[in-house]
Each structure stands twice: as C-alpha cells, then as structure tokens.
Design a protein around this motif. Structure first.
Motif, PDB file in Angstrom:
ATOM      1  N   GLN A   1       8.923  10.845  -1.182  1.00 43.20           N
ATOM      2  CA  GLN A   1       8.868   9.700  -0.271  1.00 43.20           C
ATOM      3  C   GLN A   1       9.644   8.537  -0.890  1.00 43.20           C
ATOM      4  O   GLN A   1       9.640   8.369  -2.115  1.00 43.20           O
ATOM      5  CB  GLN A   1       7.423   9.256   0.014  1.00 43.20           C
ATOM      6  CG  GLN A   1       7.374   8.277   1.190  1.00 43.20           C
ATOM      7  CD  GLN A   1       5.993   7.693   1.467  1.00 43.20           C
ATOM      8  OE1 GLN A   1       5.218   7.454   0.567  1.00 43.20           O
ATOM      9  NE2 GLN A   1       5.718   7.437   2.737  1.00 43.20           N
TER      10      GLN A   1
ATOM     11  N   SER B   1       0.837  -1.204   0.000  1.00 42.71           N
ATOM     12  CA  SER B   1       0.000   0.000   0.000  1.00 42.71           C
ATOM     13  C   SER B   1       0.864   1.242   0.000  1.00 42.71           C
ATOM     14  O   SER B   1       1.749   1.378   0.850  1.00 42.71           O
ATOM     15  CB  SER B   1      -0.901   0.044   1.239  1.00 42.71           C
ATOM     16  OG  SER B   1      -1.795  -1.035   1.256  1.00 42.71           O
ATOM     17  N   PHE B   2       0.633   2.112  -0.969  1.00 43.20           N
ATOM     18  CA  PHE B   2       1.295   3.417  -0.963  1.00 43.20           C
ATOM     19  C   PHE B   2       0.555   4.356  -1.905  1.00 43.20           C
ATOM     20  O   PHE B   2      -0.249   3.923  -2.730  1.00 43.20           O
ATOM     21  CB  PHE B   2       2.778   3.318  -1.360  1.00 43.20           C
ATOM     22  CG  PHE B   2       3.036   2.882  -2.785  1.00 43.20           C
ATOM     23  CD1 PHE B   2       3.151   1.543  -3.099  1.00 43.20           C
ATOM     24  CD2 PHE B   2       3.156   3.820  -3.818  1.00 43.20           C
ATOM     25  CE1 PHE B   2       3.397   1.124  -4.412  1.00 43.20           C
ATOM     26  CE2 PHE B   2       3.398   3.420  -5.131  1.00 43.20           C
ATOM     27  CZ  PHE B   2       3.518   2.063  -5.428  1.00 43.20           C
ATOM     28  N   THR B   3       0.808   5.643  -1.735  1.00 43.33           N
ATOM     29  CA  THR B   3       0.185   6.661  -2.569  1.00 43.33           C
ATOM     30  C   THR B   3       1.268   7.531  -3.186  1.00 43.33           C
ATOM     31  O   THR B   3       2.228   7.888  -2.507  1.00 43.33           O
ATOM     32  CB  THR B   3      -0.747   7.548  -1.721  1.00 43.33           C
ATOM     33  OG1 THR B   3      -1.737   6.715  -1.110  1.00 43.33           O
ATOM     34  CG2 THR B   3      -1.435   8.616  -2.564  1.00 43.33           C
TER      35      THR B   3
ATOM     36  N   ARG C   1       9.437   3.215   5.087  1.00 44.55           N
ATOM     37  CA  ARG C   1       9.107   4.331   4.193  1.00 44.55           C
ATOM     38  C   ARG C   1       9.399   5.653   4.872  1.00 44.55           C
ATOM     39  O   ARG C   1       9.313   5.761   6.086  1.00 44.55           O
ATOM     40  CB  ARG C   1       7.670   4.248   3.681  1.00 44.55           C
ATOM     41  CG  ARG C   1       6.578   4.354   4.718  1.00 44.55           C
ATOM     42  CD  ARG C   1       5.205   4.363   4.045  1.00 44.55           C
ATOM     43  NE  ARG C   1       4.534   3.070   4.119  1.00 44.55           N
ATOM     44  CZ  ARG C   1       3.635   2.648   3.238  1.00 44.55           C
ATOM     45  NH1 ARG C   1       3.320   3.399   2.204  1.00 44.55           N
ATOM     46  NH2 ARG C   1       3.055   1.484   3.374  1.00 44.55           N
TER      47      ARG C   1
HETATM   48  P1  ADP Z   1       4.094   3.776   8.505  1.00 46.05           P
HETATM   49  O1  ADP Z   1       4.408   4.076   9.937  1.00 46.05           O
HETATM   50  O2  ADP Z   1       4.910   2.657   7.917  1.00 46.05           O
HETATM   51  O3  ADP Z   1       4.028   4.986   7.625  1.00 46.05           O
HETATM   52  P2  ADP Z   1       1.311   3.753   9.159  1.00 46.05           P
HETATM   53  O4  ADP Z   1       1.117   3.100  10.479  1.00 46.05           O
HETATM   54  O5  ADP Z   1       1.288   5.223   9.009  1.00 46.05           O
HETATM   55  O6  ADP Z   1       2.629   3.154   8.518  1.00 46.05           O
HETATM   56  O7  ADP Z   1       0.285   3.135   8.098  1.00 46.05           O
HETATM   57  C1  ADP Z   1      -0.886   2.417   8.444  1.00 46.05           C
HETATM   58  C2  ADP Z   1      -1.352   1.683   7.221  1.00 46.05           C
HETATM   59  O8  ADP Z   1      -1.487   2.593   6.106  1.00 46.05           O
HETATM   60  C3  ADP Z   1      -0.377   0.621   6.772  1.00 46.05           C
HETATM   61  O9  ADP Z   1      -1.109  -0.506   6.334  1.00 46.05           O
HETATM   62  C4  ADP Z   1       0.360   1.239   5.644  1.00 46.05           C
HETATM   63  O10 ADP Z   1       0.741   0.258   4.675  1.00 46.05           O
HETATM   64  C5  ADP Z   1      -0.661   2.177   5.061  1.00 46.05           C
HETATM   65  N1  ADP Z   1      -0.030   3.375   4.508  1.00 46.05           N
HETATM   66  C6  ADP Z   1       0.905   4.138   5.105  1.00 46.05           C
HETATM   67  N2  ADP Z   1       1.259   5.167   4.319  1.00 46.05           N
HETATM   68  C7  ADP Z   1       0.504   5.027   3.195  1.00 46.05           C
HETATM   69  C8  ADP Z   1       0.416   5.779   1.999  1.00 46.05           C
HETATM   70  N3  ADP Z   1       1.155   6.869   1.764  1.00 46.05           N
HETATM   71  N4  ADP Z   1      -0.465   5.365   1.050  1.00 46.05           N
HETATM   72  C9  ADP Z   1      -1.214   4.272   1.268  1.00 46.05           C
HETATM   73  N5  ADP Z   1      -1.164   3.530   2.371  1.00 46.05           N
HETATM   74  C10 ADP Z   1      -0.310   3.899   3.323  1.00 46.05           C
END
Ligand code: ADP
Ligand code: ADP
Length: 229
Positions: free
Chosen positions: A207, A24-26, A219
């Motif tokens: 990013q 998952s990422f954007t 990330r």
């Molecule tokens: P991290 O600390 O690795 O950034 P988070 O706890 O913020 O992760 O993320 C929670 C969930 O959202 C996870 O399943 C992660 O894969 C997803 N996620 C985090 N950043 C993004 C993003 N930029 N786009 C899509 N999904 C994301």
C-alpha cells in the motif's frame, strides 16, 4: 508479527505548527507500506514517532496491539531495524559497524574471526558487492557501500520491523537499483515502513500513502494511484 497501527495520530514539534493532523493507517504484519509526499509533508516525523524519538500528542500508535507508550525505547529499538538516508559509520572495522546495534555487541569487544564469520553469514545471501566489504576498515566508504553496511546490519539483527527512511535517495541511479534489490530482499516477510519522495521507487509496496501537509491525501497500490491521477 509486527503489525503497526497509527490511529488518528497528531503531532507538532511546536504547538503553534501542527505537523501530523490526524493520520490513520495500518501496516499488516509482514507487509510493506510506503509513505510518499513532498518534502516537509511530515514523512520522517512518522518514522521518528514509530521509533519513539517523540510521543504522539493525540491518537495512538501501536505495535502488535500494544500502545507504543507502554513499550520501552530499548525493546522498541531491538524490534526495529532502520536504514536511513545517510548511514553514519564508526571509524572501526566494517564487521564492527555491521554488528553494532545487536544486543550482544559490546563496545570494547575485540573482533574475533567468529564475529567476522557471523557477519559474513548475514550478508552471504545479499547481492554481490557485500562480501568484499567485510574485511575492510575505516570510514572512506561510498554512499552505496555505507547503505550496504546498514542493510547487512539489519540482516544480522533480524528485526520483525523495518524502517527504510529515504534509504536510496542520496544514491546515483545505478547504485540505487543495486541497493533497492537488496532492500527488497531484506523487507520480504518483514513489516516494513518505507519513506520515499517518489512514487516510482515504491512500486512494489502493498500500500502507498500519499502525505500532503500532514494529512493523508490518497492511498492505494501503485496501480490504483496511477489510475486516479
Ligand atoms: P479510503 O477510501 O481513503 O481508503 P476509507 O473510507 O476506507 O478511506 O476509510 C475510513 C476511515 O478509516 C478513514 O478515517 C481512514 O483514515 C481510515 N482508514 C482507511 N484505511 C485504513 C487503514 N489501512 N488503517 C487504518 N485506518 C484506515
Ligand atoms: P518530510 O520527511 O516529509 O520531508 P519531516 O517529517 O522531516 O518532513 O518534517 C515535517 C516538518 O516538520 C518540516 O516542516 C520540518 O521543518 C519540521 N521539523 C522536522 N523536524 C523538526 C524538529 N526537530 N523541530 C521542529 N520542526 C521540525
């Protein structure tokens, strides 16, 4: 325009061997996200899925909120510019090679002065080394020159989305820096997905995603990742 979202994407070429295990990422519109990681991690698979060479088996990829499975490959290819590691050129003029891929470029069209001028305009703002290429013909270009052709093609096509898949990996250090400068120009204000194997080549990404064995291991920005390690 061009926001890319991967949501819980799973993919395997062979069902017995998962390659992407819930990614998952954007990539926000106009921003640059880099995917780095060791060889075999699944980085290029991500770019192939975005280009719809294959469809995801679980999860969703969307562009501007639209599920990629509802987007035709033709309109996707019009929206995405791709600079691969090794650009393959036609044995034709450089102008033809630069124009190739545009919706209005036809295979049989004879190069006119206007075509060449159009290409010239597209590469005018790029760093030196581009202008000398336009009039040339043939395939005997160096790796760096081929990448210049691929970049000029992207400038002319002006797609909202750009994929740079190891675009400088095959180049020597000096050429790599020249090409990187051009790529930074082209990716400015474009939604850009960079595939690279070294963190040091993606310092400017908004990013960075570290992919290991088909999973996102870390990330953050370059500075954040350095601080963690
Ligand atoms: P991290 O600390 O690795 O950034 P988070 O706890 O913020 O992760 O993320 C929670 C969930 O959202 C996870 O399943 C992660 O894969 C997803 N996620 C985090 N950043 C993004 C993003 N930029 N786009 C899509 N999904 C994301
Ligand atoms: P990376 O870009 O990180 O080096 P890839 O996405 O190219 O990794 O490949 C990930 C894994 O998928 C590798 O083990 C590779 O051998 C395998 N793979 C890549 N393309 C195919 C294919 N067309 N058929 C089967 N396996 C593939």
């Amino acid at each position: 325009k061009g926001e890319i979202v991967f949501r819980d994407v799973h993919f395997a070429y062979d069902p017995a061997r998962p390659i992407l295990k819930g990614i998952s990422f954007t990539v926000p519109a106009g921003k640059t996200v880099a995917v780095v990681g060791p060889s075999g991690a699944g980085k290029s698979t991500i770019s192939r899925l975005l280009y719809r060479f294959y469809d995801v088996q679980q999860g969703v990829i969307s562009v501007d909120g639209q599920d990629l499975r509802q987007v035709t490959q033709a309109s996707l290819r019009a929206a995405i510019g791709m600079v691969p590691q090794d650009t393959v050129l036609f044995n034709d003029t450089i102008a033809y090679n630069i124009r190739y891929g545009r919706p209005d470029a036809s295979d049989t069209e004879v190069e006119t002065a206007a075509d060449i001028a159009q290409v010239g305009r597209a590469i005018r703002d790029l760093p030196q080394g581009f202008n000398t290429l336009v009039g040339e013909r043939g395939l005997k270009l160096s790796g760096g020159e081929k990448q210049r052709v691929a970049i000029a093609r992207t400038v002319l096509k002006a797609p909202p989305i750009l994929i740079l898949d190891e675009a400088t990996s095959a180049l020597d250090t000096t050429t790599e820096q020249e090409i990187q400068t051009a790529l930074d120009l082209v990716s400015k204000n474009r939604t850009t997905l960079v595939i690279a194997h070294r963190l040091s080549t993606v310092i400017n990404a908004d990013q960075i995603i570290v992919l290991r064995a088909g999973e996102i291991a870390e990330r953050g920005t370059h500075a954040e990742l350095l601080a963690q390690n």
